[in-house]
Design an enzyme around this catalytic site. Structure first.
Site, PDB file in Angstrom:
ATOM      1  N   GLU A 220      -4.692   2.519  -4.233  1.00 11.56           N
ATOM      2  CA  GLU A 220      -3.226   2.589  -4.131  1.00 11.56           C
ATOM      3  C   GLU A 220      -2.633   1.300  -3.585  1.00 11.56           C
ATOM      4  OE1 GLU A 220      -4.805   4.559  -0.278  1.00 11.56           O
ATOM      5  OE2 GLU A 220      -5.447   4.214  -2.336  1.00 11.56           O
TER       6      GLU A 220
ATOM      7  N   ASP B 278       0.850  -1.189   0.000  1.00 10.24           N
ATOM      8  CA  ASP B 278       0.000   0.000   0.000  1.00 10.24           C
ATOM      9  C   ASP B 278       0.890   1.246   0.000  1.00 10.24           C
ATOM     10  OD1 ASP B 278      -2.998   0.858   0.502  1.00 10.24           O
ATOM     11  OD2 ASP B 278      -1.737   2.175   1.735  1.00 10.24           O
TER      12      ASP B 278
ATOM     13  N   ASP C 104      -1.719   9.549 -10.771  1.00  6.72           N
ATOM     14  CA  ASP C 104      -1.752   8.463 -11.765  1.00  6.72           C
ATOM     15  C   ASP C 104      -0.356   8.108 -12.242  1.00  6.72           C
ATOM     16  OD1 ASP C 104      -4.482   8.409 -11.557  1.00  6.72           O
ATOM     17  OD2 ASP C 104      -4.882   9.489 -13.428  1.00  6.72           O
TER      18      ASP C 104
ATOM     19  N   HIS D   6      -4.374  14.728  -9.146  1.00  4.93           N
ATOM     20  CA  HIS D   6      -4.656  13.343  -9.545  1.00  4.93           C
ATOM     21  C   HIS D   6      -3.840  12.896 -10.756  1.00  4.93           C
ATOM     22  CE1 HIS D   6      -7.864  12.454  -6.707  1.00  4.93           C
ATOM     23  NE2 HIS D   6      -8.278  13.702  -6.867  1.00  4.93           N
TER      24      HIS D   6
ATOM     25  N   ARG E 245      12.773  -5.933  -0.475  1.00  3.87           N
ATOM     26  CA  ARG E 245      13.377  -5.414  -1.707  1.00  3.87           C
ATOM     27  C   ARG E 245      12.390  -4.524  -2.462  1.00  3.87           C
ATOM     28  NH1 ARG E 245      15.312  -8.667  -7.068  1.00  3.87           N
ATOM     29  NH2 ARG E 245      16.185  -6.852  -8.128  1.00  3.87           N
TER      30      ARG E 245
ATOM     31  N   ASN F 137      -2.164  12.973  -3.510  1.00  3.68           N
ATOM     32  CA  ASN F 137      -3.112  13.472  -4.504  1.00  3.68           C
ATOM     33  C   ASN F 137      -3.566  14.888  -4.190  1.00  3.68           C
ATOM     34  OD1 ASN F 137      -3.331  11.453  -6.463  1.00  3.68           O
ATOM     35  ND2 ASN F 137      -4.775  10.244  -5.241  1.00  3.68           N
TER      36      ASN F 137
END
Length: 345
Positions: A265, A222, A239, A235, A285, A230
Site C-alpha cells: 500500500e 502510505d 485492489d 481484497h 496536496r 482489507n
C-alpha cells in the site's frame, strides 16, 4: 533449370566418353592414356555444370556497375525489378537512409566508400525511401572494386538483394521486446511504474541533477490502516482502492514528476528540480486529493474515509553512494508522520 543442366551435362559426358573410347580403339591408343583423357573430359564437364549453376544462382541478385564518377552505368534485369517499379524510375527517385530512417550522405554510400578506399564492403544494410510515395525498401549490399592493371580504380560492382522482410521481422521483435520491458517495469494492478522502475529512474534523475547541481525531491506515501480496510471490505475492494489512489496521484503529480507503486500500500513520487518547499506543498496536496475520493473506511481511527500519510526529503545529489540514505530519510519522515497522525476530515 538445375535438372536440365544436370541431365544435359550427363548426356554430353556420355556422348563425349563414347567418342573418346571409339577413337581410342580405332587408333589403338593405350588404355591408361584413354582413361586419363576420359577423366579430364569429365572434370571439364563438371566445371561447366558448376559455372552454369552459379550463373543461374546469380540471377536472383541485382547487380550493377558504378563508374569512377559514381554514376550507375549498368544494371541487370533483376536489379531493375528490385529497385524500380517501372521503367521511368531512376535512382534519383530514391533517398538513401540508415536503419534509423536518417538520410545517408552521398559520400557514405557503399559504392562511394569503395571508390574512395579501393576496398570491398560486405553485408551492408541500406534503406531506400521513395521521395514521392514514402515507400521503403531495404537491401543487403556487397561492393567490389574493379582495378585496372595500374591499380587505378575504374569501376565498382554492386551485388544486392532485397531484405525488407528481415527488417520488418527485426522491428516486430524489437517492438515485442519493448512491450516485455514495459510490462516488467509496470505494476500489474495499478498500471503505474513499479519498484524496479523506481530504482532505475531514481538513479537516472540523481545523475542528471548531480551534473546540473540542482535539487530533487522524494515523497513516500502510505495508505493508513490498509490492513483493516482489507479485513473489513475484502481484497477486491482493496485492489479497487489502490487503483483509485494510483490514478489520483498520477493526475495530481502530472508532468512535475513520476509516481511509482513502491510495494503493497506504499507509493513513491520522484520530483526533479524540486526543493523542500515544493515537495512539502505537493505532499499536502496529494493527501487532500486522496481524501477527496471519499473511499469509505469505517475502522479508520482518524477519519471515515481512506487517507494517506506522507514523508518527503529534498536534496542536491552528490555522491551516488548517498542515494539509499536519502530514500531512507524520506521513509523515516513517512513513518514519523504515521505515528504522529492526527488529521481532521
Amino acid at each position: 533449370m538445375h535438372t536440365y543442366l544436370k541431365s544435359h551435362g550427363s548426356n554430353n559426358y556420355l556422348i563425349g566418353l563414347l567418342i573418346i573410347i571409339t577413337m581410342g580403339l580405332l587408333y589403338n591408343i593405350h588404355l591408361v592414356y584413354l582413361l586419363i583423357v576420359c577423366l579430364i573430359h569429365g572434370c571439364c564437364l563438371i566445371h561447366v555444370y558448376k559455372t552454369e549453376n552459379q550463373k543461374n544462382h546469380l540471377i536472383h541478385y541485382g547487380t550493377a556497375i558504378v563508374n569512377h564518377q559514381g554514376k550507375m552505368t549498368t544494371i541487370n534485369e533483376r536489379g531493375k525489378e528490385i529497385l524500380f517499379a517501372d521503367s521511368s524510375e531512376s535512382m534519383d527517385d530514391w533517398e538513401f537512409i540508415d536503419e534509423y530512417g536518417l538520410p545517408i550522405a552521398q559520400e557514405e554510400r557503399p559504392s562511394k566508400v569503395t571508390l574512395r578506399n579501393k576496398q570491398p564492403m560486405q553485408n551492408q544494410m541500406i534503406g531506400l525511401k521513395h521521395k514521392s510515395s514514402g515507400q521503403e525498401k531495404w537491401l543487403l549490399v556487397h561492393t567490389n572494386p574493379i582495378l585496372s592493371k595500374k591499380s587505378h580504380l575504374d569501376e565498382v560492382v554492386i551485388v544486392f538483394t532485397e531484405v525488407s522482410f528481415l527488417l520488418q521481422y527485426r522491428n516486430e521483435m524489437q517492438n515485442r521486446n519493448n512491450q516485455l520491458k514495459h510490462l516488467s517495469l509496470t505494476d500489474g494492478l495499478t498500471g503505474i511504474p513499479n519498484r524496479r522502475y523506481f530504482e532505475e529512474y531514481l538513479y537516472d534523475i540523481w545523475e542528471d541533477m548531480r551534473k546540473q547541481k540542482k535539487p530533487m525531491a522524494l515523497i513516500m506515501l502510505d495508505i493508513d490502516y490498509f490492513k483493516k480496510f482489507n479485513d473489513t471490505y475484502g481484497h477486491i475492494e482493496g485492489d479497487i482502492c489502490l487503483k483509485k489512489i494510483a490514478k489520483v496521484l498520477e493526475e495530481t503529480v502530472h508532468d512535475s514528476g513520476k509516481v511509482f507503486r513502491y510495494g503493497g500500500e506504499e507509493f513513491a513520487v520522484i520530483l526533479p528540480n524540486a526543493d523542500e518547499h515544493t515537495s512539502m506543498k505537493l505532499a499536502a496536496r496529494l493527501r487532500q486529493e486522496v481524501e477527496k475520493l471519499r473511499i469509505p473506511h469505517s475502522l479508520s481511527t482518524d477519519c471515515a474515509y481512506v487517507t494517506v500519510s506522507t514523508g518527503a526529503a529534498s536534496f542536491v545529489p552528490q555522491d551516488r553512494e548517498n542515494v539509499e540514505r536519502y530514500v531512507q530519510s524520506a521513509d523515516n519522515q513517512l513513518y514519523e508522520a504515521k505515528r504522529n497522525r492526527c488529521q481532521a476530515c
